[in-house]
Motif scaffolding. Structure first.
Motif, mmCIF file in Angstrom:
data_model
loop_
_atom_site.group_PDB
_atom_site.id
_atom_site.type_symbol
_atom_site.label_atom_id
_atom_site.label_comp_id
_atom_site.label_asym_id
_atom_site.label_seq_id
_atom_site.Cartn_x
_atom_site.Cartn_y
_atom_site.Cartn_z
ATOM 1 N N LYS A 11 -9.452 6.527 -29.650
ATOM 2 C CA LYS A 11 -8.611 7.729 -29.711
ATOM 3 C C LYS A 11 -8.719 8.435 -31.075
ATOM 4 O O LYS A 11 -9.216 7.850 -32.050
ATOM 5 N N HIS A 54 0.323 10.238 -15.687
ATOM 6 C CA HIS A 54 1.512 10.236 -16.547
ATOM 7 C C HIS A 54 2.184 11.611 -16.624
ATOM 8 O O HIS A 54 3.028 11.836 -17.486
ATOM 9 N N THR A 93 0.662 -1.882 -25.810
ATOM 10 C CA THR A 93 0.701 -0.429 -26.031
ATOM 11 C C THR A 93 1.373 -0.082 -27.358
ATOM 12 O O THR A 93 0.868 0.728 -28.131
ATOM 13 N N GLY A 112 2.238 6.020 -29.784
ATOM 14 C CA GLY A 112 1.442 7.162 -29.310
ATOM 15 C C GLY A 112 0.027 7.117 -29.877
ATOM 16 O O GLY A 112 -0.955 7.198 -29.146
ATOM 17 N N ASN A 114 -2.256 4.989 -30.787
ATOM 18 C CA ASN A 114 -2.507 3.549 -30.702
ATOM 19 C C ASN A 114 -3.986 3.201 -30.525
ATOM 20 O O ASN A 114 -4.333 2.162 -29.970
ATOM 21 N N HIS A 117 -7.757 3.415 -25.604
ATOM 22 C CA HIS A 117 -7.347 3.419 -24.196
ATOM 23 C C HIS A 117 -8.232 2.428 -23.453
ATOM 24 O O HIS A 117 -9.422 2.306 -23.766
ATOM 25 N N GLY A 118 -7.690 1.755 -22.456
ATOM 26 C CA GLY A 118 -8.502 0.906 -21.587
ATOM 27 C C GLY A 118 -8.024 1.033 -20.159
ATOM 28 O O GLY A 118 -6.811 1.081 -19.910
HETATM 29 P P1 RTP Z 1 -3.767 3.530 -22.285
HETATM 30 O O1 RTP Z 1 -3.545 4.037 -20.879
HETATM 31 O O2 RTP Z 1 -3.977 4.643 -23.300
HETATM 32 O O3 RTP Z 1 -4.844 2.482 -22.334
HETATM 33 O O4 RTP Z 1 -2.462 2.782 -22.792
HETATM 34 P P2 RTP Z 1 -1.546 1.754 -21.999
HETATM 35 O O5 RTP Z 1 -2.097 1.513 -20.622
HETATM 36 O O6 RTP Z 1 -1.347 0.589 -22.892
HETATM 37 O O7 RTP Z 1 -0.192 2.571 -21.921
HETATM 38 P P3 RTP Z 1 0.308 3.627 -20.808
HETATM 39 O O8 RTP Z 1 1.652 3.200 -20.353
HETATM 40 O O9 RTP Z 1 -0.768 3.844 -19.783
HETATM 41 O O10 RTP Z 1 0.494 4.935 -21.675
HETATM 42 C C1 RTP Z 1 -0.586 5.767 -21.969
HETATM 43 C C2 RTP Z 1 -0.524 6.199 -23.417
HETATM 44 O O11 RTP Z 1 0.559 7.082 -23.590
HETATM 45 C C3 RTP Z 1 1.060 6.949 -24.921
HETATM 46 N N1 RTP Z 1 2.461 6.583 -24.869
HETATM 47 N N2 RTP Z 1 3.355 7.101 -25.657
HETATM 48 N N3 RTP Z 1 5.780 7.773 -26.950
HETATM 49 C C4 RTP Z 1 5.778 6.819 -26.009
HETATM 50 O O12 RTP Z 1 6.761 6.200 -25.694
HETATM 51 C C5 RTP Z 1 4.511 6.524 -25.344
HETATM 52 N N4 RTP Z 1 4.359 5.646 -24.376
HETATM 53 C C6 RTP Z 1 3.033 5.689 -24.058
HETATM 54 C C7 RTP Z 1 0.257 5.870 -25.592
HETATM 55 O O13 RTP Z 1 -0.806 6.492 -26.336
HETATM 56 C C8 RTP Z 1 -0.285 5.083 -24.429
HETATM 57 O O14 RTP Z 1 -1.434 4.377 -24.800
#
Ligand code: RTP
Ligand code: MG
Length: 140
Positions: A11, A54, A93, A112, A114, A117-118
């Motif tokens: 990212k 999302h 996350t 945010g 972080n 992405h996977g």
């Molecule tokens: P990713 O899809 O990016 O691999 O991350 P993830 O599965 O661990 O998390 P996900 O729940 O799919 O959320 C996607 C991305 O949204 C951002 N996020 N921000 N501000 C917040 O509370 C929040 N929650 C999620 C993060 O960049 C997350 O990786």
């Protein structure tokens, strides 16, 4: 365990800090092979399409603007159980909850920003790989 492919994105917070090589080393040390990789600059519309799942979440605007703010590196990782293994190497996350040694523990700035992405399942991995790569670009 079967050989799988998963989509990874390094990212903008990580490309900006020149962490691509260090993050790739984590994948390779875990036995994941980078079989495709390119640096691209997503438009806002492309980021919104990628994260469509999302779209009703409160962080959607922030997330998509961040992903379209600076270049990202999109890549395909291959290996035994690659989808779960990549999620393990990435860490939780929220970096505050990530295990020691994971990418997010070492490099992420916030929930945010972080760093990576996977894909989270075989179906999403196939869709996400096809979003960025043609079959000819995958060199296993
Ligand atoms: P990713 O899809 O990016 O691999 O991350 P993830 O599965 O661990 O998390 P996900 O729940 O799919 O959320 C996607 C991305 O949204 C951002 N996020 N921000 N501000 C917040 O509370 C929040 N929650 C999620 C993060 O960049 C997350 O990786
Ligand atoms: Mg996710």
């Amino acid at each position: 365990m079967a050989i799988e492919r998963t989509l990874s994105i390094i990212k903008p917070d990580a490309t900006r800090r020149n962490l691509t090589g260090k993050i790739n080393a984590k994948f390779e040390e875990a036995g994941l092979r980078i079989i495709a990789q390119k640096r691209i600059f997503l438009s806002l519309a492309q980021a919104q399409k990628f994260y469509e799942v999302h779209k009703d979440r409160p962080f959607f605007g922030e997330l998509t603007e961040f992903m379209a703010s600076e270049p990202v590196v999109v890549q395909v990782l291959e290996g035994e159980g690659a989808i779960a293994k990549n999620r393990e190497v990435m860490g939780a996350t929220n970096p505050a909850n990530a295990e020691d040694g994971t990418i997010r523990k070492e490099f992420a700035l916030s929930v945010g920003e972080n760093s990576v992405h996977g894909s989270d399942a075989p179906e999403t991995a196939a869709e996400e790989i096809a979003y960025f790569f043609s079959g000819l670009e995958l060199v296993g």
